[in-house]
Write a protein that holds these residues in place. Sequence first.
Motif, PDB file in Angstrom:
ATOM      1  N   VAL B  35       0.805  -1.094  -0.095  1.00 20.40           N
ATOM      2  CA  VAL B  35      -0.101  -0.011   0.091  1.00 20.40           C
ATOM      3  C   VAL B  35       0.996   1.381   0.119  1.00 20.40           C
ATOM      4  CG1 VAL B  35      -1.858  -1.265   0.853  1.00 20.40           C
ATOM      5  CG2 VAL B  35      -0.254   0.141   2.707  1.00 20.40           C
ATOM      6  N   PHE B  36       2.073   1.178   0.165  1.00 20.73           N
ATOM      7  CA  PHE B  36       2.974   2.373   0.249  1.00 20.73           C
ATOM      8  C   PHE B  36       4.468   1.702  -0.036  1.00 20.73           C
ATOM      9  CE2 PHE B  36       5.836   5.447   2.578  1.00 20.73           C
ATOM     10  CZ  PHE B  36       5.212   6.493   2.069  1.00 20.73           C
ATOM     11  N   GLU B  38       8.464   3.924  -0.052  1.00 22.46           N
ATOM     12  CA  GLU B  38       9.202   4.898   0.348  1.00 22.46           C
ATOM     13  C   GLU B  38      10.656   4.629  -0.642  1.00 22.46           C
ATOM     14  OE1 GLU B  38       9.113   7.174   4.046  1.00 22.46           O
ATOM     15  OE2 GLU B  38      11.467   6.593   3.884  1.00 22.46           O
ATOM     16  N   VAL B  54      11.543   1.668   1.728  1.00 23.18           N
ATOM     17  CA  VAL B  54      10.638   1.130   2.521  1.00 23.18           C
ATOM     18  C   VAL B  54       9.437   0.574   1.637  1.00 23.18           C
ATOM     19  CG1 VAL B  54       8.956   1.430   4.597  1.00 23.18           C
ATOM     20  CG2 VAL B  54      11.393   2.296   4.715  1.00 23.18           C
ATOM     21  N   GLU B  56       5.748  -1.142   2.431  1.00 25.74           N
ATOM     22  CA  GLU B  56       4.568  -1.243   3.308  1.00 25.74           C
ATOM     23  C   GLU B  56       3.330  -1.991   2.932  1.00 25.74           C
ATOM     24  OE1 GLU B  56       3.934   1.441   6.523  1.00 25.74           O
ATOM     25  OE2 GLU B  56       5.768   2.588   6.133  1.00 25.74           O
ATOM     26  N   SER B  57       2.939  -3.040   3.629  1.00 26.98           N
ATOM     27  CA  SER B  57       1.849  -3.751   3.571  1.00 26.98           C
ATOM     28  C   SER B  57       0.774  -3.017   4.186  1.00 26.98           C
ATOM     29  CB  SER B  57       2.167  -5.213   3.509  1.00 26.98           C
ATOM     30  OG  SER B  57       2.024  -5.513   4.857  1.00 26.98           O
ATOM     31  N   ALA B  61       5.461  -2.700   7.956  1.00 24.95           N
ATOM     32  CA  ALA B  61       6.633  -2.015   7.027  1.00 24.95           C
ATOM     33  C   ALA B  61       7.799  -2.886   7.217  1.00 24.95           C
ATOM     34  CB  ALA B  61       6.935  -0.554   7.655  1.00 24.95           C
ATOM     35  N   SER B  62       8.475  -3.020   5.744  1.00 26.04           N
ATOM     36  CA  SER B  62       9.689  -3.606   5.841  1.00 26.04           C
ATOM     37  C   SER B  62      10.674  -2.857   4.918  1.00 26.04           C
ATOM     38  CB  SER B  62       9.567  -4.610   4.925  1.00 26.04           C
ATOM     39  OG  SER B  62       8.505  -5.562   5.399  1.00 26.04           O
ATOM     40  N   ASP B  63      11.890  -2.746   5.452  1.00 21.61           N
ATOM     41  CA  ASP B  63      13.135  -2.390   4.955  1.00 21.61           C
ATOM     42  C   ASP B  63      13.525  -2.828   3.672  1.00 21.61           C
ATOM     43  OD1 ASP B  63      13.260   0.003   6.580  1.00 21.61           O
ATOM     44  OD2 ASP B  63      14.595  -1.132   8.086  1.00 21.61           O
ATOM     45  N   ILE B  64      14.008  -2.162   2.733  1.00 22.21           N
ATOM     46  CA  ILE B  64      14.803  -2.744   1.549  1.00 22.21           C
ATOM     47  C   ILE B  64      16.240  -2.236   1.755  1.00 22.21           C
ATOM     48  CG2 ILE B  64      14.898  -2.699  -1.077  1.00 22.21           C
ATOM     49  CD1 ILE B  64      12.074  -3.403  -0.155  1.00 22.21           C
TER      50      ILE B  64
END
Lengths: 381, 124
Positions: B35-36, B38, B54, B56-57, B61-64
């Motif tokens: 859904v997002f 960054e 980042v 986000e579901s 949130a998960s980092d890349i």
Amino acid sequence: MASPTETTQAAPLLRTPLFDLHVGLGAKMVPFAGYEMPVNYPAGILKEHLHSRARAGLFDVSHMGQAMLEGPDHATVAKALEALVPADILNLKPGQQRYSQLLNEAGGIIDDLMITRTREDGKIYLVVNASRKDVDFAHISAHLPAGVTLVPMPGRALLALQGPSASAVLGALCPAAQSMAFMTGTPGKIGAFECHISRSGYTGEDGYEISVADGEAVALAKLLLAQDGVMPIGLGARDSLRLEAGLCLYGHDIDETTSPVEAGLTWSIQKRRRLEGGFPGAERIQRELEKGASRKRVGIKPDGRAPAREGTAVSALLGASIGTITSGGFGPSVDGPVAMGYVAADYAATGTPVNLMVRGKALSASVVAMPFVPHRYASKS
Amino acid sequence: MTERFTKDHEWVRIDGDVATVGITNHAQSQLGDVVFVELPEVGRKAAQGDAVAVVESVKAASDIFLPIAGEVVEVNGDLTGQPALVNEDAEGKAWFFKIKVSNAADLDKLMDRAAYDAFVKENG
């Protein structure tokens, strides 16, 4: 990419009677409150959420704690419960249901729960949170007068059917369910199954919570899933639905430090109890009712697209720290980020601009009225 | 063109001295509905393993992480308006950013497709 879903769990996880059904439906199972529960099915959280607002969703909430409080007559049992919660239990009509909180001596919330005066004299039916049921049952039992006992119901499953078509779906199987008022409960037969049906829920939509014997839970769930427009819904969508509905999640938005007044739950404390007190923490709660609490739970809407998660610091435009987000994420029906949290009372007015500190950057947001999505409950009796 | 994968489920494709980075199809299926997103700023220089973006579901949130050291030279602006593209085409149209590679030797620490597939199978 760091996966948010990998969790290691030491204690063996419990399973509800529907475990095999969830796995068979392709659910992704995760640990939650000591249980292995479906977080979503193959449709995914977004579709499951939107379906629950458009048609009807079936949720397994069998991990929640059910119990019967039993005594010689309603007045005796109601008084015993009123010593632990701030709601008016004495004046519940047979079949009437109320939301309340178990309070500690400091007026903090041990748990929130649903309370139904059954149609059997001297029996009050309780539903508490899974993560708190052991604490709750021990607390209640330890504070009961002679003659009143708490009887946990570990052999009962609990299903929630939620959404605008829930009434038509259940009405086709159990006509009496359709005419039930919101926040009432009654015994009822759904298909071949003897159930206890409440018209209530945790999504902001009309719907039911259905208690059934463990051994009949799978067959009842399959019967409900076979109805037109009913889809299985996991805990992921349950969380986004309740967040949009502005409803508290225990351990996040309320805990042993937050009072019902701070949490914006004063509507659940009826007038007689406000005046008379007689519940744990009454001194603090009556004072907060009169003079206002120093902090308040409010809705917070980020201006942009970035979600602000639990734990995000909330600050005033001039930089002072004024609170914390307690639940936050993406609202599928809102189609944008939504959050709730506690802010200092001076900043709790709707429309107050605030900043949210997300990954070191200040994101602009506003205090907003909740719910984010209007409730669409059935009418009350 | 060389393609490599990380244990954090990023993919990287090298074309000359420019590397394109995204998340794997396995990663998007684990995340669920995105859904997002960054994205990093163009010009940002970072080391291998640094969190630079980042995803986000609905739930989290998960980092890349940067698979190899370099400088961000381009980001995929389409993802800002259509984050769901990550679910639709994670290893194609939903690339996150491109970097100018500063240390090609970083690639040696990454997996090829066969090794990554085996890694996913082993780790569920």
